[in-house]
Design a protein around this motif. Structure first.
Motif, short mmCIF file in Angstrom:
data_model
loop_
_atom_site.label_atom_id
_atom_site.label_comp_id
_atom_site.label_asym_id
_atom_site.label_seq_id
_atom_site.Cartn_x
_atom_site.Cartn_y
_atom_site.Cartn_z
N LYS A 145 43.69 41.63 28.94
CA LYS A 145 44.59 41.08 29.97
C LYS A 145 43.88 40.20 30.98
CE LYS A 145 48.53 40.95 32.31
NZ LYS A 145 49.77 40.34 31.76
N GLY A 146 42.77 40.70 31.51
CA GLY A 146 42.11 40.01 32.61
C GLY A 146 41.67 38.61 32.28
N VAL A 147 41.26 38.38 31.05
CA VAL A 147 40.78 37.06 30.66
C VAL A 147 41.87 36.00 30.77
CG1 VAL A 147 41.31 37.28 28.20
CG2 VAL A 147 39.38 35.87 28.91
N HIS A 148 43.13 36.43 30.78
CA HIS A 148 44.25 35.50 30.86
C HIS A 148 44.74 35.27 32.30
CE1 HIS A 148 44.41 35.74 26.53
NE2 HIS A 148 44.60 37.05 26.58
N LEU A 149 44.16 35.99 33.27
CA LEU A 149 44.58 35.87 34.65
C LEU A 149 43.72 34.85 35.39
CD1 LEU A 149 45.03 39.66 35.54
CD2 LEU A 149 46.80 38.03 34.82
N LYS A 150 44.33 34.16 36.34
CA LYS A 150 43.57 33.18 37.12
C LYS A 150 42.42 33.85 37.87
CE LYS A 150 47.41 29.97 37.90
NZ LYS A 150 48.29 29.33 38.91
N ASP A 151 42.67 35.05 38.37
CA ASP A 151 41.64 35.75 39.14
C ASP A 151 41.06 36.92 38.34
OD1 ASP A 151 43.89 37.35 39.14
OD2 ASP A 151 43.66 38.01 41.22
N GLY A 152 41.12 36.83 37.01
CA GLY A 152 40.65 37.94 36.18
C GLY A 152 39.18 38.27 36.37
N GLU A 153 38.33 37.25 36.47
CA GLU A 153 36.89 37.49 36.68
C GLU A 153 36.66 38.21 38.00
OE1 GLU A 153 34.27 36.97 34.88
OE2 GLU A 153 34.83 35.59 33.27
N ARG A 154 37.36 37.77 39.03
CA ARG A 154 37.20 38.41 40.35
C ARG A 154 37.67 39.86 40.30
NH1 ARG A 154 40.35 39.77 44.27
NH2 ARG A 154 42.18 38.80 43.32
N ARG A 155 38.79 40.12 39.64
CA ARG A 155 39.28 41.49 39.54
C ARG A 155 38.29 42.38 38.79
NH1 ARG A 155 45.79 41.94 38.57
NH2 ARG A 155 46.46 40.26 39.96
N LYS A 156 37.71 41.84 37.73
CA LYS A 156 36.75 42.64 36.96
C LYS A 156 35.54 42.99 37.81
CE LYS A 156 34.00 42.83 32.74
NZ LYS A 156 32.78 43.23 33.47
N ARG A 157 35.05 42.03 38.60
CA ARG A 157 33.91 42.32 39.48
C ARG A 157 34.27 43.41 40.47
NH1 ARG A 157 33.41 36.62 39.36
NH2 ARG A 157 34.46 36.45 41.37
N CYS A 158 35.48 43.34 41.01
CA CYS A 158 35.94 44.36 41.95
C CYS A 158 36.02 45.73 41.28
CB CYS A 158 37.30 43.95 42.51
SG CYS A 158 38.08 45.18 43.56
N LEU A 159 36.57 45.77 40.07
CA LEU A 159 36.69 47.04 39.34
C LEU A 159 35.33 47.62 39.00
CD1 LEU A 159 39.65 45.96 37.05
CD2 LEU A 159 39.71 47.91 38.62
N ASP A 160 34.38 46.77 38.67
CA ASP A 160 33.03 47.25 38.38
C ASP A 160 32.39 47.87 39.62
OD1 ASP A 160 33.06 46.60 35.70
OD2 ASP A 160 32.13 44.64 35.97
N THR A 214 43.93 44.58 51.16
CA THR A 214 42.90 44.44 50.13
C THR A 214 42.73 45.75 49.37
OG1 THR A 214 41.69 42.73 51.35
CG2 THR A 214 40.43 44.02 49.75
N LEU A 215 42.72 46.86 50.07
CA LEU A 215 42.52 48.16 49.42
C LEU A 215 43.73 48.55 48.57
CD1 LEU A 215 40.67 50.01 52.30
CD2 LEU A 215 39.71 49.09 50.19
N ASN A 216 44.91 48.16 48.98
CA ASN A 216 46.09 48.37 48.14
C ASN A 216 45.96 47.56 46.85
OD1 ASN A 216 47.37 50.21 49.78
ND2 ASN A 216 48.76 48.74 50.70
N ASN A 217 45.41 46.35 46.97
CA ASN A 217 45.17 45.54 45.77
C ASN A 217 44.19 46.23 44.84
OD1 ASN A 217 46.87 43.53 46.67
ND2 ASN A 217 45.24 42.26 47.52
#
Length: 330
Positions: free
Chosen positions: A72-87, A122-125
């Motif tokens: 999913k993330g690879v198809h999102l505009k902010d997918g890379e940023r979300r993955k860094r946050c999740l890591d 931000t934390l809700n995100n």
């Protein structure tokens, strides 16, 4: 059911939840053994226990994050940023086995980030991102366990103050930009946002091909949908000439922020160029524009976001005076 095979053995053949569900087949030397097995399976089924349950899923959280990103993330505009946050979240928790994550682990992360000054939005995100990993992979049958943090609640947010500029403030801001900014784009970009309600980044992305037939076409928007907004003939011609001369707009947000600071106009914390979008919407409604048209102009996916401006309608304000409870006393 139990049936005798041509070999003389007895076979148990069960579908636990009807056609298409998990099938269990096993053969025995005697009918009595087959019957005992069938009874055992049906008893366990009644207790909610699986026969021959699958091996425990011991994959770590960061492994699931990578699976989510690939799906999913690879198809999102902010997918890379979300993955860094999740890591970062996973590392804070010690990268646990994903199915064993406790709500308390995320709550500890959230408390730490609050102390660091992170905003509640931000934390809700962040909670939404982590929920999305589990929920998406469960829908894809990549995991067979429930989301372990599904009961963690979002932080309740106070409605954000909606700020907009008066006509005098608009004049003052444009004059400040004209007198003090060395950036060749910021004055025109400011007027584009004020004329169309566009986000600053949407205006910056305009190319000559997007300026056609008296309209500006905004692409790569937050919602992912393109939209067109008409502008006055004078502004339309100025934009075309500017783009023909410069080839496009460069990044000018910093220049706008410096001019805004220079103007002395005070805004709520966290608002800068977005006040231009609020200003367009607020004046649109105050001047008699309807909410459904405003939704289309702003590109809101739902009417709920647009309804924030409904209280500025002149009809709405007049009704507050003539239909309130004190009228009956007079």
């Amino acid at each position: 059911m139990i049936r005798k095979l041509p070999s003389g053995r007895w076979q148990v053949d069960l579908r636990m939840d009807g056609r298409g569900s998990k099938r269990i087949r096993k053969s025995f030397d005697s009918k009595a053994e087959a019957k005992r097995f069938e009874t055992f399976i049906l008893t366990k089924r009644a207790e909610g226990k699986d026969w021959n349950p699958s091996k425990a899923d011991n994959r770590r959280l960061k492994e699931l994050v990578q699976l989510w990103f690939n799906a999913k993330g690879v198809h999102l505009k902010d997918g890379e940023r979300r993955k860094r946050c999740l890591d970062v979240i996973a590392d804070f928790m010690g990268n646990p086995i994903a199915r064993t994550v406790k709500p308390a682990a995320f709550l500890a992360y959230r408390a730490y980030k609050i102390q660091e000054g992170a905003s509640t939005k931000t934390l809700n995100n962040h909670l939404g991102y982590l929920n999305a990993v589990y929920n998406q992979l469960h829908r894809l049958n990549e995991i067979d366990f429930e989301n372990p943090i599904r009961n963690v609640e979002m932080i309740r947010l106070d409605e954000r103050e909606l700020s907009w500029l008066t006509v005098e403030q608009i004049r003052h801001l444009l004059k400040t930009i004209e007198e003090f900014s060395q950036n060749p784009h910021v004055h025109l970009l400011t007027r584009i946002c004020l004329a169309t309600g566009a986000r600053w980044g949407e205006a910056e992305n305009l190319q000559l091909r997007h300026v056609q037939e008296g309209k500006l076409r905004f692409v790569n928007t937050k919602s992912g949908k393109s939209r067109s907004v008409p502008v006055s003939p004078e502004l339309f011609q100025e934009i075309r000439e500017h783009l023909e001369a410069h080839g496009g707009f460069s990044f000018s947000l910093s220049a706008f922020r410096r001019a805004l600071d220079k103007s002395g106009i005070e805004l709520p914390s966290g608002q800068a160029a977005h006040v231009l979008r609020h200003t367009f919407a607020s004046h649109f409604v105050m001047n008699g524009g309807d909410i459904l048209s405003l939704q289309k102009i702003l590109g809101h996916s739902t009417i709920t976001m647009t309804m924030r401006y409904a209280h500025l309608s002149q009809d709405h304000l007049v009704e507050a005076v003539v239909k309130g409870p004190l009228v009956s006393l007079n």
